[in-house]
Design an enzyme around this catalytic site. Structure first.
Site, PDB file in Angstrom:
ATOM      1  N   ASP A 110       0.766  -1.233   0.045  1.00  0.00           N
ATOM      2  CA  ASP A 110       0.147  -0.262  -0.109  1.00  0.00           C
ATOM      3  C   ASP A 110       0.857   1.238  -0.046  1.00  0.00           C
ATOM      4  O   ASP A 110       0.291   2.208  -0.123  1.00  0.00           O
ATOM      5  CB  ASP A 110      -1.030  -0.117   1.130  1.00  0.00           C
ATOM      6  CG  ASP A 110      -0.019   0.043   2.645  1.00  0.00           C
ATOM      7  OD1 ASP A 110      -0.867  -0.861   3.359  1.00  0.00           O
ATOM      8  OD2 ASP A 110       0.950   0.278   2.711  1.00  0.00           O
ATOM      9  N   HIS A 125       6.681  -7.752  -1.396  1.00  0.00           N
ATOM     10  CA  HIS A 125       5.575  -8.075  -2.493  1.00  0.00           C
ATOM     11  C   HIS A 125       5.423  -6.996  -3.299  1.00  0.00           C
ATOM     12  O   HIS A 125       4.208  -7.211  -3.932  1.00  0.00           O
ATOM     13  CB  HIS A 125       4.231  -8.664  -1.385  1.00  0.00           C
ATOM     14  CG  HIS A 125       4.643  -9.993  -0.864  1.00  0.00           C
ATOM     15  ND1 HIS A 125       3.889 -10.080   0.430  1.00  0.00           N
ATOM     16  CD2 HIS A 125       5.560 -10.727  -0.589  1.00  0.00           C
ATOM     17  CE1 HIS A 125       4.473 -11.064   0.784  1.00  0.00           C
ATOM     18  NE2 HIS A 125       5.567 -11.563   0.299  1.00  0.00           N
ATOM     19  N   CYS A 156       4.458  -3.168 -26.568  1.00  0.00           N
ATOM     20  CA  CYS A 156       4.422  -4.440 -27.106  1.00  0.00           C
ATOM     21  C   CYS A 156       2.861  -5.155 -27.225  1.00  0.00           C
ATOM     22  O   CYS A 156       3.000  -6.129 -27.727  1.00  0.00           O
ATOM     23  CB  CYS A 156       5.441  -5.403 -26.278  1.00  0.00           C
ATOM     24  SG  CYS A 156       4.430  -5.769 -24.680  1.00  0.00           S
ATOM     25  N   GLY A 193       1.502  -6.794  12.835  1.00  0.00           N
ATOM     26  CA  GLY A 193       0.440  -6.905  12.115  1.00  0.00           C
ATOM     27  C   GLY A 193       0.609  -7.959  10.811  1.00  0.00           C
ATOM     28  O   GLY A 193      -0.002  -7.732   9.910  1.00  0.00           O
ATOM     29  N   SER A 195      -0.041 -12.184   9.921  1.00  0.00           N
ATOM     30  CA  SER A 195      -0.601 -13.619  10.607  1.00  0.00           C
ATOM     31  C   SER A 195       0.328 -14.495  10.328  1.00  0.00           C
ATOM     32  O   SER A 195       0.187 -15.686  10.845  1.00  0.00           O
ATOM     33  CB  SER A 195      -1.881 -14.078   9.532  1.00  0.00           C
ATOM     34  OG  SER A 195      -1.581 -14.022   8.293  1.00  0.00           O
ATOM     35  N   PRO A 220      -2.834  -7.517  17.876  1.00  0.00           N
ATOM     36  CA  PRO A 220      -3.892  -7.738  18.881  1.00  0.00           C
ATOM     37  C   PRO A 220      -4.231  -9.191  19.120  1.00  0.00           C
ATOM     38  O   PRO A 220      -5.100  -9.665  20.030  1.00  0.00           O
ATOM     39  CB  PRO A 220      -5.228  -7.097  18.389  1.00  0.00           C
ATOM     40  CG  PRO A 220      -4.709  -6.738  16.786  1.00  0.00           C
ATOM     41  CD  PRO A 220      -3.247  -6.870  16.686  1.00  0.00           C
TER      42      PRO A 220
HETATM   43  C1  BV8 Z   1       6.942 -17.953  -3.456  1.00  0.00           C
HETATM   44  C2  BV8 Z   1       1.035  -9.148  -2.934  1.00  0.00           C
HETATM   45  C3  BV8 Z   1       8.154 -19.451  -4.604  1.00  0.00           C
HETATM   46  C4  BV8 Z   1      -0.375  -9.226  -3.722  1.00  0.00           C
HETATM   47  C5  BV8 Z   1       1.050 -11.016  -1.374  1.00  0.00           C
HETATM   48  C6  BV8 Z   1       6.724 -22.661   1.449  1.00  0.00           C
HETATM   49  C7  BV8 Z   1       7.676 -21.737   1.148  1.00  0.00           C
HETATM   50  C8  BV8 Z   1       7.900 -21.164  -0.024  1.00  0.00           C
HETATM   51  C9  BV8 Z   1       6.481 -20.939  -0.550  1.00  0.00           C
HETATM   52  C10 BV8 Z   1       5.193 -21.231  -0.109  1.00  0.00           C
HETATM   53  C11 BV8 Z   1       5.176 -22.470   1.082  1.00  0.00           C
HETATM   54  N1  BV8 Z   1       4.259 -22.642   1.275  1.00  0.00           N
HETATM   55  C12 BV8 Z   1       2.984 -22.239   0.375  1.00  0.00           C
HETATM   56  C13 BV8 Z   1       3.843 -21.498  -0.296  1.00  0.00           C
HETATM   57  C14 BV8 Z   1       3.175 -20.527  -1.400  1.00  0.00           C
HETATM   58  C15 BV8 Z   1       2.912 -19.408  -1.055  1.00  0.00           C
HETATM   59  C16 BV8 Z   1       2.341 -19.277   0.536  1.00  0.00           C
HETATM   60  O1  BV8 Z   1       2.806 -18.919   1.331  1.00  0.00           O
HETATM   61  N2  BV8 Z   1       0.821 -19.545   0.548  1.00  0.00           N
HETATM   62  C17 BV8 Z   1       0.430 -19.446   1.970  1.00  0.00           C
HETATM   63  C18 BV8 Z   1      -1.178 -18.836   1.866  1.00  0.00           C
HETATM   64  C19 BV8 Z   1       0.415 -20.758   2.590  1.00  0.00           C
HETATM   65  N3  BV8 Z   1       3.948 -18.272  -1.196  1.00  0.00           N
HETATM   66  C20 BV8 Z   1       4.112 -17.828  -2.347  1.00  0.00           C
HETATM   67  O2  BV8 Z   1       3.446 -18.236  -3.357  1.00  0.00           O
HETATM   68  C21 BV8 Z   1       5.217 -16.655  -2.241  1.00  0.00           C
HETATM   69  N4  BV8 Z   1       5.882 -17.122  -3.592  1.00  0.00           N
HETATM   70  O3  BV8 Z   1       7.060 -18.710  -2.430  1.00  0.00           O
HETATM   71  O4  BV8 Z   1       7.508 -18.201  -4.584  1.00  0.00           O
HETATM   72  C22 BV8 Z   1       7.074 -20.516  -5.113  1.00  0.00           C
HETATM   73  C23 BV8 Z   1       7.086 -20.472  -6.344  1.00  0.00           C
HETATM   74  C24 BV8 Z   1       6.192 -21.398  -6.867  1.00  0.00           C
HETATM   75  C25 BV8 Z   1       5.483 -22.332  -6.304  1.00  0.00           C
HETATM   76  C26 BV8 Z   1       5.513 -22.387  -4.936  1.00  0.00           C
HETATM   77  C27 BV8 Z   1       6.447 -21.244  -4.363  1.00  0.00           C
HETATM   78  C28 BV8 Z   1       4.519 -15.284  -2.817  1.00  0.00           C
HETATM   79  C29 BV8 Z   1       3.763 -14.798  -1.526  1.00  0.00           C
HETATM   80  C30 BV8 Z   1       3.183 -13.263  -1.856  1.00  0.00           C
HETATM   81  C31 BV8 Z   1       1.720 -13.336  -2.205  1.00  0.00           C
HETATM   82  N5  BV8 Z   1       1.487 -11.976  -2.349  1.00  0.00           N
HETATM   83  N6  BV8 Z   1       0.590  -9.642  -1.527  1.00  0.00           N
HETATM   84  C32 BV8 Z   1      -1.533  -8.497  -3.016  1.00  0.00           C
HETATM   85  O5  BV8 Z   1      -1.319  -7.911  -1.958  1.00  0.00           O
HETATM   86  O6  BV8 Z   1      -2.663  -8.578  -3.870  1.00  0.00           O
HETATM   87  S1  BV8 Z   1       0.664 -11.657   0.080  1.00  0.00           S
HETATM   88  C33 BV8 Z   1      -0.643 -10.977   1.035  1.00  0.00           C
HETATM   89  O7  BV8 Z   1      -0.827 -11.835   1.669  1.00  0.00           O
HETATM   90  C34 BV8 Z   1       0.032  -9.942   1.597  1.00  0.00           C
HETATM   91  O8  BV8 Z   1       0.959  -9.042   0.760  1.00  0.00           O
HETATM   92  C35 BV8 Z   1       0.276 -10.341   2.946  1.00  0.00           C
HETATM   93  O9  BV8 Z   1       1.838 -10.457   2.847  1.00  0.00           O
HETATM   94  C36 BV8 Z   1      -0.409 -11.583   3.015  1.00  0.00           C
HETATM   95  C37 BV8 Z   1      -1.345 -11.439   4.057  1.00  0.00           C
HETATM   96  O10 BV8 Z   1      -0.498 -11.361   5.252  1.00  0.00           O
HETATM   97  P1  BV8 Z   1      -0.468 -10.555   6.384  1.00  0.00           P
HETATM   98  O11 BV8 Z   1      -0.114  -9.433   5.770  1.00  0.00           O
HETATM   99  O12 BV8 Z   1       0.085 -11.194   7.469  1.00  0.00           O
HETATM  100  O13 BV8 Z   1      -2.093 -10.246   6.644  1.00  0.00           O
HETATM  101  P2  BV8 Z   1      -3.288 -10.974   7.139  1.00  0.00           P
HETATM  102  O14 BV8 Z   1      -4.600 -10.334   6.841  1.00  0.00           O
HETATM  103  O15 BV8 Z   1      -3.026 -12.461   6.878  1.00  0.00           O
HETATM  104  O16 BV8 Z   1      -3.051 -10.798   8.836  1.00  0.00           O
HETATM  105  C38 BV8 Z   1      -3.198  -9.432   9.337  1.00  0.00           C
HETATM  106  C39 BV8 Z   1      -2.744  -9.525  10.774  1.00  0.00           C
HETATM  107  O17 BV8 Z   1      -2.841  -8.326  11.275  1.00  0.00           O
HETATM  108  C40 BV8 Z   1      -3.531 -10.736  11.677  1.00  0.00           C
HETATM  109  O18 BV8 Z   1      -2.645 -11.572  12.382  1.00  0.00           O
HETATM  110  C41 BV8 Z   1      -4.426  -9.556  12.691  1.00  0.00           C
HETATM  111  O19 BV8 Z   1      -4.454 -10.224  13.841  1.00  0.00           O
HETATM  112  C42 BV8 Z   1      -3.369  -8.576  12.725  1.00  0.00           C
HETATM  113  N7  BV8 Z   1      -4.048  -7.048  12.845  1.00  0.00           N
HETATM  114  C43 BV8 Z   1      -5.161  -6.652  12.881  1.00  0.00           C
HETATM  115  N8  BV8 Z   1      -5.511  -5.382  13.023  1.00  0.00           N
HETATM  116  C44 BV8 Z   1      -4.051  -5.021  13.638  1.00  0.00           C
HETATM  117  C45 BV8 Z   1      -3.258  -6.162  13.561  1.00  0.00           C
HETATM  118  N9  BV8 Z   1      -1.905  -6.015  13.764  1.00  0.00           N
HETATM  119  C46 BV8 Z   1      -1.336  -4.883  14.464  1.00  0.00           C
HETATM  120  N10 BV8 Z   1      -2.258  -3.782  14.718  1.00  0.00           N
HETATM  121  C47 BV8 Z   1      -3.663  -3.760  14.077  1.00  0.00           C
HETATM  122  N11 BV8 Z   1      -4.313  -2.772  14.361  1.00  0.00           N
END
Ligand code: BV8
Length: 256
Positions: A110, A125, A156, A193, A195, A220
């Site tokens: 963002d 990311h 292109c 912040g 997960s 939180p």
């Molecule tokens: C990759 C951009 C190689 C796009 C995003 C093991 C090893 C390697 C890879 C993997 C693996 N296992 C699985 C994978 C694949 C995958 C993965 O991890 N999947 C998950 C679902 C299991 N990873 C990938 O694909 C990555 N690439 O590894 O390449 C590869 C190649 C081919 C095949 C396999 C591997 C790429 C990952 C990047 C994806 N792109 N974003 C977009 O934004 O549209 S990720 C996206 O989701 C966000 O950017 C962010 O990073 C993520 C969400 O996570 P969080 O930021 O943690 O947000 P979330 O909502 O989950 O949590 C919010 C937290 O805030 C909560 O805990 C909440 O309690 C807290 N909160 C709430 N309010 C507050 C607060 N905290 C503080 N204050 C508050 N007020």
């Protein structure tokens, strides 16, 4: 100044922060929640309520329905542009100015950290404010946004796409290398912040801990990481980070 709603920072943590030579921070969508931006795991609102972001943020979704994915990002780009950095973003920018060495590693796309003044920053990311050619990868500054189709690259003809890392796409090698080096070398890693479920970013805290760093979770809610941190500060980052900064000002010896 309004008293922070958050309980005081443990003395030992404030002392460790003050004594740290190198502090790194890993942020996720939660740090932008208090700026009004929905986190990834919160149910999507309005038009997007029926979609799971993890399904939309993929190359296959873009290949299957480029217009849907392009419009989802255009909507999020407007949301991000209309949002303001919050006290948590600003406290991290101030920590960078006060600590001897600081690196901010963000999973967020963002751009709010940059707008809050953070400079030593790694975007794992990508950034939703940037658009690139889906074939050449070149960044495009301006594009015609036709109403009923996705803009195309002027040189292109391929579709344009957001300059973000989708699931199953590899992270920018230099950004990931910088983040992994910081996890190995820092004295303290603040995990804010997130997960802690998306890899390889989610592997950074374990690497920092294995290298002897103090790992602090600011969230939180509990996460899969919570059992493996030195301090779990249970509160919103918009309150906890200013309290952490205040504890440094109150007594930490590391302030510049
Ligand atoms: C990759 C951009 C190689 C796009 C995003 C093991 C090893 C390697 C890879 C993997 C693996 N296992 C699985 C994978 C694949 C995958 C993965 O991890 N999947 C998950 C679902 C299991 N990873 C990938 O694909 C990555 N690439 O590894 O390449 C590869 C190649 C081919 C095949 C396999 C591997 C790429 C990952 C990047 C994806 N792109 N974003 C977009 O934004 O549209 S990720 C996206 O989701 C966000 O950017 C962010 O990073 C993520 C969400 O996570 P969080 O930021 O943690 O947000 P979330 O909502 O989950 O949590 C919010 C937290 O805030 C909560 O805990 C909440 O309690 C807290 N909160 C709430 N309010 C507050 C607060 N905290 C503080 N204050 C508050 N007020």
């Amino acid at each position: 100044m309004a008293q922070n709603a958050f309980a005081p920072v443990p003395r030992a943590l404030a002392d460790a922060l003050g004594a740290a030579r190198y502090v790194a921070a890993l942020t996720g969508a939660g740090i932008s929640a208090e700026s009004g931006l929905a986190t990834f795991r919160e149910a999507q609102t309005g038009l997007w309520a029926r979609f799971d972001p993890r399904e939309l943020a993929t190359p296959s979704a873009f290949a299957k329905n480029p217009k849907l994915v392009w419009e989802w990002y255009a909507w999020r780009r407007e949301q991000a542009a209309a949002a303001e950095p919050n006290a948590g973003h600003r406290a991290l920018a101030e920590l960078e100015r006060r600590l001897p060495r600081f690196l901010l590693i963000t999973q967020n796309v963002d751009g709010l950290h940059q707008r809050a003044g953070s400079r030593n920053l790694v975007e794992l990311h990508g950034n939703i404010g940037r658009v690139k050619c889906s074939r050449e990868g070149t960044i495009v500054e301006r594009w015609d946004a036709p109403r009923d189709s996705v803009p195309r690259c002027a040189s292109c003809g391929a579709l344009l796409r957001p300059d973000v890392v989708w699931f199953e796409e590899t992270l920018p090698a230099d950004a990931l290398a910088q983040a992994e080096a910081a996890a190995r070398e820092c004295d303290m890693l603040l995990v804010i912040g997130t997960s802690a479920e998306v890899y390889p970013a989610a592997a950074l805290p374990a690497s920092a801990r294995a290298s002897g760093a103090t790992v602090v979770e600011i969230n939180p809610h509990a996460t899969p990481l919570s059992a493996r941190v030195d301090y779990a500060l249970r509160g919103p980052s918009g309150a906890v980070l200013p309290a952490l900064l205040a504890s440094l000002e109150a007594g930490g010896s590391g302030a510049k």
